[in-house]
Scaffold this motif. Structure first.
Motif, PDB file in Angstrom:
ATOM      1  N   LYS A 296      50.900  -9.322  75.184  1.00  0.00           N
ATOM      2  CA  LYS A 296      51.053  -9.959  73.889  1.00  0.00           C
ATOM      3  C   LYS A 296      50.303  -9.191  72.813  1.00  0.00           C
ATOM      4  O   LYS A 296      49.140  -8.829  73.000  1.00  0.00           O
ATOM      5  CB  LYS A 296      50.564 -11.404  73.950  1.00  0.00           C
ATOM      6  N   VAL A 297      50.994  -8.972  71.685  1.00  0.00           N
ATOM      7  CA  VAL A 297      50.432  -8.242  70.549  1.00  0.00           C
ATOM      8  C   VAL A 297      50.356  -9.179  69.354  1.00  0.00           C
ATOM      9  O   VAL A 297      51.308  -9.917  69.068  1.00  0.00           O
ATOM     10  CB  VAL A 297      51.305  -7.024  70.187  1.00  0.00           C
TER      11      VAL A 297
ATOM     12  N   GLY B 153      58.097  -6.606  59.724  1.00  0.00           N
ATOM     13  CA  GLY B 153      58.254  -6.668  61.171  1.00  0.00           C
ATOM     14  C   GLY B 153      58.715  -5.391  61.844  1.00  0.00           C
ATOM     15  O   GLY B 153      59.022  -5.389  63.038  1.00  0.00           O
ATOM     16  N   THR B 154      58.706  -4.279  61.114  1.00  0.00           N
ATOM     17  CA  THR B 154      59.183  -3.013  61.705  1.00  0.00           C
ATOM     18  C   THR B 154      58.347  -2.600  62.907  1.00  0.00           C
ATOM     19  O   THR B 154      58.886  -2.211  63.943  1.00  0.00           O
ATOM     20  CB  THR B 154      59.180  -1.896  60.643  1.00  0.00           C
ATOM     21  N   HIS B 155      57.026  -2.683  62.805  1.00  0.00           N
ATOM     22  CA  HIS B 155      56.188  -2.286  63.933  1.00  0.00           C
ATOM     23  C   HIS B 155      56.235  -3.322  65.051  1.00  0.00           C
ATOM     24  O   HIS B 155      56.144  -2.970  66.239  1.00  0.00           O
ATOM     25  CB  HIS B 155      54.755  -2.015  63.477  1.00  0.00           C
ATOM     26  N   ALA B 156      56.409  -4.584  64.690  1.00  0.00           N
ATOM     27  CA  ALA B 156      56.604  -5.612  65.717  1.00  0.00           C
ATOM     28  C   ALA B 156      57.855  -5.307  66.537  1.00  0.00           C
ATOM     29  O   ALA B 156      57.852  -5.428  67.767  1.00  0.00           O
ATOM     30  CB  ALA B 156      56.722  -6.985  65.058  1.00  0.00           C
ATOM     31  N   GLU B 157      58.901  -4.905  65.855  1.00  0.00           N
ATOM     32  CA  GLU B 157      60.145  -4.572  66.543  1.00  0.00           C
ATOM     33  C   GLU B 157      59.951  -3.383  67.484  1.00  0.00           C
ATOM     34  O   GLU B 157      60.492  -3.347  68.598  1.00  0.00           O
ATOM     35  CB  GLU B 157      61.239  -4.270  65.528  1.00  0.00           C
TER      36      GLU B 157
ATOM     37  N   GLU C 223      55.445  -8.870  73.780  1.00  0.00           N
ATOM     38  CA  GLU C 223      55.781 -10.057  73.008  1.00  0.00           C
ATOM     39  C   GLU C 223      54.871 -10.055  71.787  1.00  0.00           C
ATOM     40  O   GLU C 223      53.644 -10.080  71.930  1.00  0.00           O
ATOM     41  CB  GLU C 223      55.554 -11.314  73.835  1.00  0.00           C
ATOM     42  N   VAL C 224      55.452 -10.044  70.597  1.00  0.00           N
ATOM     43  CA  VAL C 224      54.680  -9.812  69.383  1.00  0.00           C
ATOM     44  C   VAL C 224      54.651 -11.062  68.506  1.00  0.00           C
ATOM     45  O   VAL C 224      55.662 -11.733  68.309  1.00  0.00           O
ATOM     46  CB  VAL C 224      55.240  -8.622  68.579  1.00  0.00           C
ATOM     47  N   TYR C 225      53.459 -11.343  67.980  1.00  0.00           N
ATOM     48  CA  TYR C 225      53.215 -12.415  67.032  1.00  0.00           C
ATOM     49  C   TYR C 225      52.690 -11.764  65.746  1.00  0.00           C
ATOM     50  O   TYR C 225      51.992 -10.748  65.812  1.00  0.00           O
ATOM     51  CB  TYR C 225      52.153 -13.372  67.553  1.00  0.00           C
TER      52      TYR C 225
END
Length: 238
Positions: A58-59, A67-71, A79-81
């Motif tokens: 989890k990040v 949200g580019t880096h989350a993607e 799994e990104v928050y």
């Protein structure tokens, strides 16, 4: 440069400063990175994947923008928050993270937003918009949100950055007012870092694993933006 005890106006975690409305407008017009930046790719490939063998978990992305880096991290198995104070940015980020992307108020506590701990806490080009007190509080919160053995990735703007040529005021809370013209044409407030020693001190209590820099230095022809020097701090919660 002028010393001033007056607090600068709205601080923008993960997007900018002075006027949230200005950044709402920017994001509506396509502001924000659309591809993962090179130093983020190197962080994953060289540090997380190769050195640490960390390819899932989890990040938490503090100042996630659109949200580019989350993607990017999700594409690698995480799994990104994420959080940001710009409504338009979070609207875009939710297309990637869904309800794991949350809109927050400036300087709002994020410690209890998510009922989980994180393997990676990530703040790219967002923490240096916070004054000394809020920066200290935010680092402590991020530490509390990190599982034991978890990794942090933080960036700060260095004094070699070309923005320092455009400082118009310095405040007792650690922020400097920077007035830009031309391409950006805005007023922003930055918490600059002098050197690696100060960087390590800011991100205590994380144990320092790697210190790095990234920059683009345009010097011919002369440019008002010039050196884009940033520090990187990669640490661990022991």
């Amino acid at each position: 440069m002028e010393n001033n005890k007056v607090m600068p106006s709205t601080l923008c975690a993960g997007g900018g400063v002075t006027s949230q409305a200005a950044y709402e407008d920017k994001y509506a017009k396509g502001y924000g990175v659309r591809y993962p930046e090179g130093h983020i790719i190197r962080f994953y490939e060289r540090i997380l994947k190769y050195e640490l063998g960390l390819t899932s978990g989890k990040v938490f992305d503090f100042g996630c923008g659109n949200g580019t880096h989350a993607e990017y991290f999700q594409s690698k198995g995480f799994e990104v928050y994420g959080v940001d104070i710009i409504k338009e940015a979070i609207s875009q980020a939710q297309s990637i993270m869904g309800e794991r992307a949350k809109l927050i108020e400036p300087n709002q506590s994020v410690a209890n937003l998510f009922d989980t701990q994180f393997d990676v806490v990530f703040a790219n080009q967002s923490l240096y918009y916070l004054d000394n007190a809020n920066l200290r509080r935010q680092v402590d919160e991020l530490y509390s949100m990190t599982r034991k053995g978890g990794i942090c990735f933080f960036t700060m703007m260095g004094r070699k950055n070309g923005y320092t040529k455009h400082i118009t005021k310095e405040f007792d809370n650690g922020l400097s007012e920077v007035t830009l013209s031309g391409r950006l044409n805005e007023r922003t407030y930055i918490r600059f870092v002098n050197d690696e020693s100060e960087l390590k001190n800011i991100f205590t209590p994380f144990k320092s694993l790697y210190i790095g820099e990234y920059l683009i230095n345009l010097y011919e022809p002369p440019t008002y933006e010039g050196n884009s020097h940033h520090y990187m701090f990669i640490g661990k919660k022991e």
